[in-house]
Design an enzyme around this catalytic site. Structure first.
Site, PDB file in Angstrom:
ATOM      1  N   LYS A 137       0.829  -1.196   0.000  1.00 57.08           N
ATOM      2  CA  LYS A 137       0.000   0.000   0.000  1.00 57.08           C
ATOM      3  C   LYS A 137       0.872   1.258   0.000  1.00 57.08           C
ATOM      4  CE  LYS A 137      -3.876   1.967   2.660  1.00 57.08           C
ATOM      5  NZ  LYS A 137      -4.743   1.734   3.842  1.00 57.08           N
ATOM      6  N   SER A 219      -9.383   1.823   2.684  1.00 55.26           N
ATOM      7  CA  SER A 219      -8.462   2.608   1.879  1.00 55.26           C
ATOM      8  C   SER A 219      -7.378   1.778   1.200  1.00 55.26           C
ATOM      9  CB  SER A 219      -7.796   3.668   2.759  1.00 55.26           C
ATOM     10  OG  SER A 219      -7.053   3.058   3.801  1.00 55.26           O
ATOM     11  N   SER A 243     -10.152  -0.418   6.725  1.00 55.60           N
ATOM     12  CA  SER A 243      -9.415  -0.210   5.480  1.00 55.60           C
ATOM     13  C   SER A 243      -8.635  -1.412   4.967  1.00 55.60           C
ATOM     14  CB  SER A 243      -8.453   0.975   5.636  1.00 55.60           C
ATOM     15  OG  SER A 243      -9.178   2.174   5.721  1.00 55.60           O
TER      16      SER A 243
END
Length: 526
Positions: A137, A219, A243
């Site tokens: 990420k 996210s 997330s």
């Protein structure tokens, strides 16, 4: 410095120069004795030479679990170079449709794969992830590879070292292919007003591999999409309010948010400290549940930087006796958002599986003080007029913020701040007493099915995330997702399993059982 960007791969000269700085797998492997796992973590967690074996029946290298891939590489049935090349080709094929991987470091990855193969030929194994390709990420620092966190001020930011969890995965042998899309600072919803998917103003919108008109959630949405699509064996995401679990749910894969205090946040753009410290955790996303157990072993334990992390033992999911478990379940959080019928049906099916297994007890039950906890957290988050976001913008050098951030909420007083902190503490205590009567909780991750991206502005109530996903950031308990169903649009429906503090082993064991009944992840048509 070996800078790797979306538009320009690093040169061979840059890469070789970085070898001299000791920043790559080749440099690491050159220092290892034969058959040594030298992960950058406490010695007590790094010394074992017994590698996990896989139960995954998949035979395609793009689709099998990371555990099986690592096993085949160690057994020299496939080379790391072959595996990395296949994943690079897969990213090049699907990423134009998904916009999941926003920064690539393919040349470096191929060099590291060659180094991994050479080391293995001489009897050296970096660790349980030797030669396995991963993505990370874009909110977690990666040495020598641009890490934006989705904010404009960091468009060219190149970290000097890896985040702790990234360093541990690389030391365990994993090879970085690139960075995956995230909203700005991983906060503020999707990142672009009216867009119901992971997005930011640097890289744009990520799309679901099962239908590109639908959301990846967020996210860690880029992570969820590329893992589901076979572009990476696993990814590391972060979870502040769902997330990790949201993208696992929307993209039909497995993911886990660890117990608060187990995995260091060092090197994440929103790292540690402050009144909301307990909410944020780093954890893995993978296609198969067995990988959650493997990767949790790699990333857990103190780094002596993040002061909240403790050396809590990590239990073995294979040792859990499922029939002894006491299970609470609910489909309806009794809030503003009623669960979609297909979501409720998925929960009911999973409860039936557990009943058929013969668990010790099954009871429909909802934690206490759900509404109070959610409303207190919202008041605290908004009552400082997003001063925390303002500080992040200043630290990052960003003069423009995502449109999903609101800075005009009315402030709360010091007395109101303390009152809501006390409400949160009371809710945590009440919920901890409640879960003492159960081993795991089974519930939805969200009341709704996976939404379309072009959803437009949406209202919301506390029953959306408050009763399901973000509730378990507030408590700090471990919580995971595995695919358990499919909706009428062909999109995944996940099941949410939550455990007592430090009981990741029980969460993973239940996820693994449900995966065995439902099949879990399914290959997208993309």
């Amino acid at each position: 410095m070996n800078i790797v960007s979306r538009s320009r791969l690093s040169s061979r000269r840059d890469f070789l120069a970085s070898l001299g700085a000791g920043s790559t797998m080749a440099a690491l492997l050159a220092t290892l004795p034969a058959n040594t796992y030298a992960a950058s973590k406490p010695a007590s967690a790094a010394g074992a030479q017994k590698w996990r074996t896989s139960n995954d029946p998949e035979t395609g290298i793009l689709w099998m679990s990371a555990t099986k891939l690592a096993q085949l590489i160690r057994e020299k049935k496939v080379s790391s170079t072959e595996v990395v090349k296949a994943h690079i080709e897969r990213i090049q094929k699907v990423n134009p449709l998904l916009n999941a991987v926003v920064t690539m470091c393919f040349e470096r990855a191929l060099q590291e794969a060659a180094a991994a193969d050479k080391a293995l030929a001489s009897g050296k194994i970096a660790g349980p992830l030797h030669g396995v390709p991963m993505t990370i990420k874009d909110s977690l620092d990666t040495e020598g590879v641009i890490t934006t966190g989705g904010t404009i001020g960091r468009m060219r930011f190149v970290p000097e070292k890896d985040a702790t969890t990234v360093a541990r995965c690389r030391a365990a042998g994993a090879i970085l292919l690139g960075k995956t899309n995230t909203p700005e600072f991983t906060l503020g919803g999707g990142g672009i007003s009216g867009v119901s998917s992971t997005a930011n103003i640097i890289f744009g919108i990520s799309r679901n591999p099962y239908n590109q008109d639908y959301s990846t959630s967020g996210s860690s949405g880029g992570a969820g999409a590329i893992v589901a699509a076979g572009g990476a064996a696993f990814d590391l995401g972060t979870d502040y309010g769902g997330s990790i679990r949201g993208p696992a749910n929307a993209n039909g894969i497995a993911g886990i948010k660890p117990t608060t205090g187990r995995v260091p946040r060092t090197g994440h753009i929103v790292d540690y400290g402050g009144w909301a410290d307990a909410f944020q955790q780093v954890g893995p996303l993978a296609r198969r549940v067995e990988d959650l157990a493997l990767i949790m072993e790699v990333i857990s334990g103190p780094d002596f930087v993040d002061a909240a992390i403790v050396p809590a033992p990590l239990g073995d999911p294979d040792a859990v006796d499922l029939k002894k478990l006491r299970v609470a379940w609910y489909a309806d959080g009794k809030g503003a958002n009623k669960p979609d019928p297909e979501v409720a049906e998925t929960v009911a099916a999973c409860v039936k599986y557990l009943e058929e297994l013969g668990v010790a007890s099954l009871k429909e039950d909802l934690p206490p003080m759900v509404k109070e906890a959610s409303e207190a957290r919202q008041k605290l988050s908004r009552g400082d007029q997003r001063s925390g976001i303002q500080r992040l913008l200043e630290k990052s050098g960003s003069k423009v913020a995502s449109s999903t951030f609101r800075f005009d909420d009315p402030p709360i007083s010091s007395a109101e701040f303390l009152e809501n902190i006390e409400i949160l503490d009371s809710a945590r205590s009440a919920m901890l007493s409640w879960i003492g009567g159960y081993d795991v909780v089974v519930c939805p991750l969200t009341a709704q099915r996976v939404p379309e991206i072009n959803r437009g502005p949406q209202g919301g109530g506390w029953g959306g995330g408050g009763a399901y996903s973000s509730l378990y950031n507030t408590t700090g308990w471990p919580a995971g997702i595995v695919r358990a169903g499919t909706d009428k649009n062909g999109l995944p429906i996940g099941i949410h399993v939550v455990g007592q503090p430090w009981a990741e082993d029980k969460v993973i064991a239940v996820l693994n059982y449900i995966e065995s009944r439902t099949g879990g992840w399914k290959k997208p048509a993309i």
